[in-house]
Write a protein that holds these residues in place. Structure first.
Motif, PDB file in Angstrom:
ATOM      1  N   GLU A  33      12.962  24.241  -5.939  1.00  0.00           N
ATOM      2  CA  GLU A  33      11.786  24.696  -5.438  1.00  0.00           C
ATOM      3  C   GLU A  33      11.675  24.308  -4.047  1.00  0.00           C
ATOM      4  O   GLU A  33      10.864  23.175  -3.572  1.00  0.00           O
ATOM      5  CB  GLU A  33      10.657  24.015  -6.266  1.00  0.00           C
TER       6      GLU A  33
ATOM      7  N   HIS B 113       5.327  21.816  -6.144  1.00  0.00           N
ATOM      8  CA  HIS B 113       5.889  22.502  -7.089  1.00  0.00           C
ATOM      9  C   HIS B 113       6.052  24.193  -6.764  1.00  0.00           C
ATOM     10  O   HIS B 113       5.009  24.624  -6.045  1.00  0.00           O
ATOM     11  CB  HIS B 113       5.796  22.452  -8.754  1.00  0.00           C
ATOM     12  N   THR B 114       6.728  24.848  -7.356  1.00  0.00           N
ATOM     13  CA  THR B 114       6.800  26.316  -7.059  1.00  0.00           C
ATOM     14  C   THR B 114       7.043  26.942  -8.154  1.00  0.00           C
ATOM     15  O   THR B 114       7.654  26.464  -8.987  1.00  0.00           O
ATOM     16  CB  THR B 114       7.983  27.008  -5.946  1.00  0.00           C
TER      17      THR B 114
ATOM     18  N   HIS C  73      11.725  19.050  -8.777  1.00  0.00           N
ATOM     19  CA  HIS C  73      12.346  20.208  -9.109  1.00  0.00           C
ATOM     20  C   HIS C  73      13.294  20.730  -8.024  1.00  0.00           C
ATOM     21  O   HIS C  73      12.665  21.227  -6.944  1.00  0.00           O
ATOM     22  CB  HIS C  73      11.460  21.288  -9.597  1.00  0.00           C
TER      23      HIS C  73
ATOM     24  N   ARG D 204      17.367  22.680 -11.304  1.00  0.00           N
ATOM     25  CA  ARG D 204      15.969  22.347 -11.425  1.00  0.00           C
ATOM     26  C   ARG D 204      16.044  20.708 -11.606  1.00  0.00           C
ATOM     27  O   ARG D 204      15.098  20.048 -10.882  1.00  0.00           O
ATOM     28  CB  ARG D 204      15.360  22.958 -12.506  1.00  0.00           C
TER      29      ARG D 204
HETATM   30 ZN   LIG Z   1       8.397  22.685 -10.538  1.00  0.00          ZN
END
Ligand SMILES: [Zn+2]
Length: 592
Positions: A208, A366-367, A205, A273
């Motif tokens: 992130e 991820h965040t 993503h 994203r």
């Molecule tokens: Zn993510």
């Protein structure tokens, strides 16, 4: 003990000066993309509830309606809101409990020194948003690491990004690093490797941005730690660590355009994203970028329960899984890399377990939300047949980072077609997602100030090292005790003494179905050769009768102490599970 690389004040000052000099390299966006921050619409975090509705199902419903769900807070759900979000929530019959502005700094110049492996201390890399390295910076870093650490690193090109498949002059090469001692004898793209493998991947993503930084710091720690830190040395001697620092470089370049201009408004490209495949949305997406953008959600595109929960058929949705499973080159290239690195160890049915002695582990970063997640992501009501091992390893890692632990639907929302569901599903390797960063406070959000990275790394460095050393037998060793505080001293004559803490209760404190700890019943030390190298165990004493105990004793330190003079310690619980080894240096004898 694990040591963070430290640098002298003088070195830091020199780096700061060097960074000031490279500010000119910082990425800038076209002037038209810049927005006056004062006039920018506020981004806010909205805490919402729907009385009587299961919060996991509520979260999923919001995701599928195109909202950006970041975390759950008890029976409430937190979403990122822009101008129209409250209206949208009203229409969905969801109550907003409270709202707070997202704390976003928007620095355009470097504000902090980024870490570098010692042999790259003279190198400079272009940055954006106060210290984050650009895509080009990462490409250069990967090349530099392979060039200056030939005895520890190999660079592998594994494919092309979507834009590059359309036009060779655009887009990005997809690259990975293989880190291990004697890479000339390993790092081959075939699954029958001599050493077990751990793969860390980041920034699937694009927005992130913390995750690429975590991957960079992990690489740095491994390179600086070899021959300096016993644990890192043992990991690189016994394991191949593969790092894919930027899974979605096209998307990250778009994020850079927004953040490089200091623009974090809902209309900014900073919110990219997905990848940049715009062949499925006709006409172009209406925006604003934060909630409506072209591209495929690469973490919904994998061929495992594709198109199920947590996806949307709207091509402009943030969770659009693509027109078919594995439709995107970023997905197929990385899937092919996984298949060349790990043997298929699991049958085709969801109920087929990977064997207890399966090798291989992966973490996808991820965040945010401070979570450790594991399969199945597609449905929280279905447990994998390896649930005990996966859950145990997840909680072992959250012992280090303190994160909330469970299947995605247990702590966040169901999501199908994700990388870790696929790597577990198709290959049987132990697979995890970290969601790095808190859901509140001054380091929350997708765009934390660069200084926040120090805190994130402090929490996650040891968790990732645990994951790497678990790759040898993730489903068994994670059930056994964690060893820490190993202290080795020379004693009289051939003897040495070792003391350590053995903790079968070293599980994270937050999460769903935290495993139960057993008593520690046995402990061993190995000198020079690890258990898998044919090392000879020397029995240690277990002091006390509990799940958290001291172990220790005197052992014979003569004979072959190996190239690095490592001592490996491990312990067993009452269920018969040996935990992973923890390594420490055997000090030289005074006359050595
Ligand atoms: Zn993510």
């Amino acid at each position: 003990m694990l040591r963070r690389p430290t640098r002298t004040r003088r070195a830091l000052a020199a780096t700061a000066a060097a960074l000031a000099a490279v500010t000119a390299l910082a990425v800038t966006a076209p002037a038209s993309a810049a927005t006056d921050p004062a006039a920018a619409p506020t981004t806010e975090l909205l805490t919402v509830t729907s009385p009587g509705e299961d919060p996991a199902l509520l979260a999923q419903r919001l995701v599928e309606s195109g909202l950006d769900v970041v975390t759950r807070d008890g029976d409430k759900v937190v979403v990122v809101g822009s101008e129209h979000t409250r209206e949208q929530l009203d229409q969905l019959g969801v109550q907003t409990v409270h709202a707070r502005p997202v704390p976003v700094a928007a620095p355009t110049e470097s504000t902090a020194a980024y870490p570098l492996p010692s042999r790259l201390a003279d190198r400079q890399y272009p940055t954006f948003y106060g210290g984050y390295r650009t895509v080009q910076g990462f490409h250069q870093f990967v090349a530099d690491v392979a060039q200056r650490y030939p005895e520890l690193a190999r660079r592998v090109s594994y494919g092309d990004s979507w834009q590059r498949t359309q036009d060779r002059s655009k887009g990005n090469e997809l690259t990975a690093l293989c880190l291990t001692a004697r890479p000339d004898q390993g790092c081959q793209l075939r699954p029958d490797s001599a050493k077990p493998r751990f793969l860390l991947m980041a920034q699937i993503h694009a927005r992130e941005i913390t995750t690429g930084e975590t991957a960079w710091r992990f690489v740095t720690r491994l390179l600086d730690g070899y021959r300096a830190d016993a644990e890192v040395t043992a990991v690189l001697d016994g394991t191949e660590v593969w790092v894919v620092p930027q899974v979605n470089p096209d998307g990250i370049e778009t994020v850079q355009e927004g953040l490089g201009a200091g623009d974090v408004a809902g209309s900014s490209r900073a919110w990219q994203r997905k990848n940049r495949d715009d062949s499925n949305s006709e006409p172009p997406c209406a925006g604003p970028w934060q909630v409506s953008q072209e591209g495929i959600d690469l973490n919904r595109n994998w061929d495992s329960h594709w198109g199920g929960a947590g996806t949307s058929k709207n091509p402009c949705s943030l969770v659009y899984p693509g027109p078919k499973p594995a439709s995107e080159p970023e997905t197929t290239a990385l899937a092919a890399l996984f298949e060349r690195l790990f043997p298929d160890q699991r049958g085709p049915a969801d109920t087929d377990a990977a064997p207890a002695n399966a090798r291989g582990a992966m973490v996808t970063l991820h965040t945010y939300g401070n979570l450790v997640l594991f399969p199945w992501g597609h449905d929280k009501n279905v447990k994998t047949p390896n649930d005990a091992g996966l859950r145990s390893m997840a909680f072992r890692m959250s012992h280090f980072n303190g994160y909330n632990t469970g299947q995605p639907g247990e702590v966040l929302y169901n999501a199908s077609g994700g990388t870790d569901d696929w790597t577990y599903d198709k290959l049987g390797i132990a697979s995890f997602t970290y969601e790095i960063g808190p859901g509140s406070g001054d380091c929350t959000g997708f765009f934390p100030e660069y200084r926040c990275q120090d805190k994130f790394w402090e929490l996650n460095g040891s968790a990732l090292l645990y994951a790497a050393k678990s790759a040898r037998s993730p489903y068994t060793t994670s059930l056994g005790p964690t060893i820490s505080n190993v202290n080795v001293q020379r004693a009289h004559g051939p003897w040495a003494s070792v003391g350590a803490k053995a903790d079968d209760n070293a599980y994270g404190g937050k999460g769903v179905n935290r495993p139960a700890a057993q008593k520690v019943v046995a402990a061993e030390a190995y000198v020079g050769k690890a258990p898998w190298e044919g090392g000879v165990p020397q029995t240690l004493r277990v002091n006390g009768d509990g799940s958290t105990v001291d172990v220790g004793g005197v052992f014979d330190a003569t004979g072959d102490t190996g190239e690095h003079r490592l001592v490996y310690v491990r312990a067993k619980d009452a269920d018969g599970n040996w935990g992973p080894v923890t390594a420490a240096w055997l000090p030289p004898r005074s006359n050595d």
